[in-house]
Design a protein around this motif. Sequence first.
Motif, PDB file in Angstrom:
ATOM      1  N   THR A 304      51.593  17.570  20.549  1.00  0.00           N
ATOM      2  CA  THR A 304      51.100  18.849  20.049  1.00  0.00           C
ATOM      3  C   THR A 304      49.775  18.679  19.320  1.00  0.00           C
ATOM      4  O   THR A 304      48.855  19.497  19.477  1.00  0.00           O
ATOM      5  N   ARG A 305      49.661  17.620  18.518  1.00  0.00           N
ATOM      6  CA  ARG A 305      48.399  17.391  17.803  1.00  0.00           C
ATOM      7  C   ARG A 305      47.246  17.193  18.784  1.00  0.00           C
ATOM      8  O   ARG A 305      46.120  17.640  18.525  1.00  0.00           O
ATOM      9  N   ARG A 306      47.527  16.533  19.908  1.00  0.00           N
ATOM     10  CA  ARG A 306      46.454  16.338  20.884  1.00  0.00           C
ATOM     11  C   ARG A 306      46.000  17.673  21.457  1.00  0.00           C
ATOM     12  O   ARG A 306      44.808  17.922  21.603  1.00  0.00           O
ATOM     13  N   TYR A 307      46.955  18.550  21.792  1.00  0.00           N
ATOM     14  CA  TYR A 307      46.570  19.865  22.289  1.00  0.00           C
ATOM     15  C   TYR A 307      45.736  20.615  21.263  1.00  0.00           C
ATOM     16  O   TYR A 307      44.735  21.269  21.597  1.00  0.00           O
ATOM     17  N   ILE A 308      46.158  20.524  20.001  1.00  0.00           N
ATOM     18  CA  ILE A 308      45.433  21.242  18.953  1.00  0.00           C
ATOM     19  C   ILE A 308      44.005  20.738  18.850  1.00  0.00           C
ATOM     20  O   ILE A 308      43.058  21.522  18.732  1.00  0.00           O
ATOM     21  N   GLN A 309      43.846  19.418  18.892  1.00  0.00           N
ATOM     22  CA  GLN A 309      42.504  18.856  18.838  1.00  0.00           C
ATOM     23  C   GLN A 309      41.663  19.359  20.004  1.00  0.00           C
ATOM     24  O   GLN A 309      40.485  19.702  19.841  1.00  0.00           O
ATOM     25  N   GLN A 310      42.240  19.425  21.197  1.00  0.00           N
ATOM     26  CA  GLN A 310      41.495  19.902  22.358  1.00  0.00           C
ATOM     27  C   GLN A 310      41.143  21.377  22.219  1.00  0.00           C
ATOM     28  O   GLN A 310      40.033  21.799  22.561  1.00  0.00           O
ATOM     29  N   PHE A 311      42.082  22.176  21.706  1.00  0.00           N
ATOM     30  CA  PHE A 311      41.773  23.586  21.480  1.00  0.00           C
ATOM     31  C   PHE A 311      40.646  23.735  20.458  1.00  0.00           C
ATOM     32  O   PHE A 311      39.721  24.535  20.643  1.00  0.00           O
ATOM     33  N   ARG A 312      40.744  22.991  19.367  1.00  0.00           N
ATOM     34  CA  ARG A 312      39.710  23.100  18.329  1.00  0.00           C
ATOM     35  C   ARG A 312      38.371  22.603  18.835  1.00  0.00           C
ATOM     36  O   ARG A 312      37.322  23.130  18.448  1.00  0.00           O
ATOM     37  N   SER A 313      38.393  21.597  19.696  1.00  0.00           N
ATOM     38  CA  SER A 313      37.137  21.114  20.278  1.00  0.00           C
ATOM     39  C   SER A 313      36.472  22.189  21.118  1.00  0.00           C
ATOM     40  O   SER A 313      35.247  22.208  21.262  1.00  0.00           O
ATOM     41  N   ALA A 314      37.291  23.089  21.675  1.00  0.00           N
ATOM     42  CA  ALA A 314      36.744  24.204  22.450  1.00  0.00           C
ATOM     43  C   ALA A 314      36.346  25.371  21.558  1.00  0.00           C
ATOM     44  O   ALA A 314      35.887  26.402  22.061  1.00  0.00           O
ATOM     45  N   GLY A 315      36.544  25.218  20.234  1.00  0.00           N
ATOM     46  CA  GLY A 315      36.132  26.258  19.305  1.00  0.00           C
ATOM     47  C   GLY A 315      37.236  27.153  18.821  1.00  0.00           C
ATOM     48  O   GLY A 315      36.976  28.139  18.117  1.00  0.00           O
ATOM     49  N   ALA A 316      38.475  26.869  19.164  1.00  0.00           N
ATOM     50  CA  ALA A 316      39.579  27.766  18.836  1.00  0.00           C
ATOM     51  C   ALA A 316      39.949  27.688  17.359  1.00  0.00           C
ATOM     52  O   ALA A 316      39.723  26.694  16.686  1.00  0.00           O
ATOM     53  N   ASP A 317      40.546  28.789  16.894  1.00  0.00           N
ATOM     54  CA  ASP A 317      41.090  28.874  15.543  1.00  0.00           C
ATOM     55  C   ASP A 317      42.589  28.613  15.648  1.00  0.00           C
ATOM     56  O   ASP A 317      43.344  29.468  16.098  1.00  0.00           O
TER      57      ASP A 317
END
Length: 960
Positions: A304-317
């Motif tokens: 889950t942390r990896r997905y979050i990092q990828q989402f945040r790298s795309a600019g997500a909140d």
Amino acid sequence: MQLKFPGFLLLFVGLHLISFAQVDTAYVYKSSTPYGSLDIRIAKSATNYYYLEEDKTFSFRESAPAVKTNTFLDKTTWDSSPYKQGNLREKTDVGDNFVMNYRFLMPQGYNASYAQGYPITLVFHGYGERGNCENETCYHADRTYSPLTNTPPAPTALDHELLNNDHNLLHTAREHLAAVNRAGNKLPNDPTLGPKDFPGFVLYPQNLNGWDHFAVQDAIRLLRLIIKKYNIDENRVFVEGLSNGGHGMYEAIKRAPWLFAAGTGMSAVDDGFINIQGMAPSVAHIPLWLFQGGMDENPFPGKTRRYIQQFRSAGADVRYTLYPELAHGTWNTALREPDYFSWLLGKNKTDIHSFENSQVICSPEGTKLQLAEGFKAYQWQYNGQIIAGAATSIHYAKNAGAYKARFSRVSNPAESQWTPWSAPISLTVESPPQASIEQVGTVALNDLNGGTTAFLQSTDIHAHYYWYKNGVLLDLPGTEDDTLRLATLAPAYGNGNYTLVVSDFACKSAPSAPKYVFFANSAPINITPPSNLKGVSSTSSEINLTWTDASTNEGGFEIWRRKQNGVGPTPWEMVALTGPGITTYNDTELIPLSTYHYKIRAVSSTGRSNYFPAADSEFVAVQTVVDNEKPTSPTKLKVMREGVEALNLSWKPSTDNSRIRQYFIYLNNDSVATGTADTTFLLKNVAVNTLFDVRVKGIDLSGNLSGPSNTVKVNTYLSGLYYEHSTGSWTDLDSINWELKEFTGMVNDFTLAPRTQDDYYNFKFDGFIYIESGGSYQFRTSSDDGSRLYLNKAVLVENDGVHALRTITSANTNLAKGAHRITVNFFEYTQSDTLVVEYKGPDTGEAWAKVTRPVLKSAENVITAVGPDNGPEDSFIVSVFPNPTTQDNIQVQVETVINEPVQVRLIDPVGRDLFQGNYQPDEISRGILITTPGILNTGIYLVLVQQGKIRQHRKVVIRR
């Protein structure tokens, strides 16, 4: 009622659904996307369209031959009837086909004319709450079964579970119902709404065999039709998903990013393949709140942390909540978050999303501001003025000030056809800070151990790290934050200047100062080495080093150290890199009466010196002095019962002039070494039916023992049962990891009342049964689903598996008078849940009797006290701490073996009640915080604790 249209009306409806779709039809049907075909159309032609059949569940159940029940099958333990039933259907040229069942909750006092419309949330259930198959476990036939062909024919029994349309409400639906009920008749814009209120619609579709992309697209069709029929605010459409439904949530925002204003995922099994398919930038404008259990194995927290990092790298909140003590079942806890519903209601499709929530402009290209793609028209404002030419979903803000935006769902909109202007987002201009890096070990390789790898690390923690060599971006492996923060550089990367750029909230920093890295002994020897290295042990844990600086061109000095052990020295470690011109270093946190070896050399960004001493076999040896100082005593020891034979201890640490090696726990005259300097310890295999005086002492590196901590009196007599409870989907007891426990507590007898959900859970009950008359006994369990009874740690009753209520009886077993360990494991899959534990023998007059509290005890006469009188007045321990304390930190803890509520009151010096609360024993055993209104004067107050007829009081001093 089934909708029927005359021919000319069919054409009108079909065209209406297409021409007034929320976004351009290209976004509701595309034959090629990164994830395959997208089809969420609600009309394909004038004669092929989808519609709602409300108040009717599609199934094959019959109340009489050929008479369909047309209603859901009750599979919840609460009244789910406030959720309306219905099914999504597809009308084609040749038929009228069932697509998907659903349940639907309307807001109280629904007003179809309310101008702003109501919010709606779409909830994707988990795998087990399906209409037919969970993996290969099916209500009927197998996964290839289709309700349209009904081959093989489905059973028509009233209680058949195929297409039940109620199990989808198993998790979170009752909590949503409570939130809607709390809102009452209040409208969504009512300022008096509470943070746990939800004044809107709730939609629970039910899939057939899991949330594949076909089922998700049908759920979106269903949602779009609901939005068209009811007065719903299209700017406040939310989506939630749990477990496999978390996958559904991600699939939904991927396929209709223009539709949803926010999403929540609870134990989502994956990210809907959004990141691997490159779709993260398309959904980055949708705020997400994700929940994860620390003990979950599907998904593991790291996934889950990896997905979050990828989402945040795309600019997500992305908001992230980790529950370390939970496994997969996070949803009950998530929906109890005080702002769960208010967080959803605070999101709006008209909100401007700034890349990574940036509030600053720090780059020439500006800060990326974004609305959802796919609408027909866009406008942007800057400081109240429309920005000419800004007519797309993205705008790059380059000037400080206030920005607003709006969009329209129609082309060439009139003023009334625009959404309201968004809430403003104010941006300031800032200069980016400079990144900073530090080396971990030497950068003039090879090192003293022959190591060939360099390690560079960002001094501070940031959202993103970009490593460069000679100005060229490096492609380092790894996607986790900590991997990227620490750059591991193999010789293949080559000599050169390495720099770092970091970013937070879209702002990239200025490059760090460079670190020149030399590999393979290639650093030139162009510095005169230091000399005269000496060391003196100033204290038992410190060595003061001095040397002579013989050069003028060094950048600093590397200090290398190793420890001499009985079997040989440890590997060399670079413990410091000093600045230039430095000639002293204080090495700390060493072990008393130990010998350390040292070497030193000068280094710079252009070269190095030889080591001093120069020879490989040479070094400067220094021994630390002896330590005779005792550590301070540990304080505030607390002891909690942790199951039948375990105690959980915690205390405030000892302090020492060196450091603490470990602690010793004393139970009366026996002691146990903890082996670590941790200040918590689980003490196992503790004797039952014993009164203990428990103390703790610390021991330092030199073997100096501290004085004892405070003494805690502990009673290990037991009455009742300890339980461990977790959530998850299992079909047999041996599939369960019994080491994982999400919830624990104490109960009077075998009961499922502490369960946190109605299906998919387990219990382990552990205690003693006291036999008064020795002889031959039998035991039995009646359970739905599986159970297993152990007596004295041996299996006596095997009643495992998924089954209806079933009773299994043991063989005769001879039991002597006295206490016998009894343990029962139980799991619930679906449907009803029952557990009854019985026995018969001489104590029951040879008749079956339930195993209940009077016989669930560890001794014939259970001592409930820890004081000298062992009377009822001492049957619980009251702790008020800290004392003295402040008004906002009055904590009360009660340890008791009596399973009755505990009342706590705070009384002021003139006898007025300032606080009163009632707590369950397991709750107050963990400690509660007293909260009081107003400001308390400094002085002495009384804490009064009562359980049944037992009453104790404690004085507490309040200071400001």
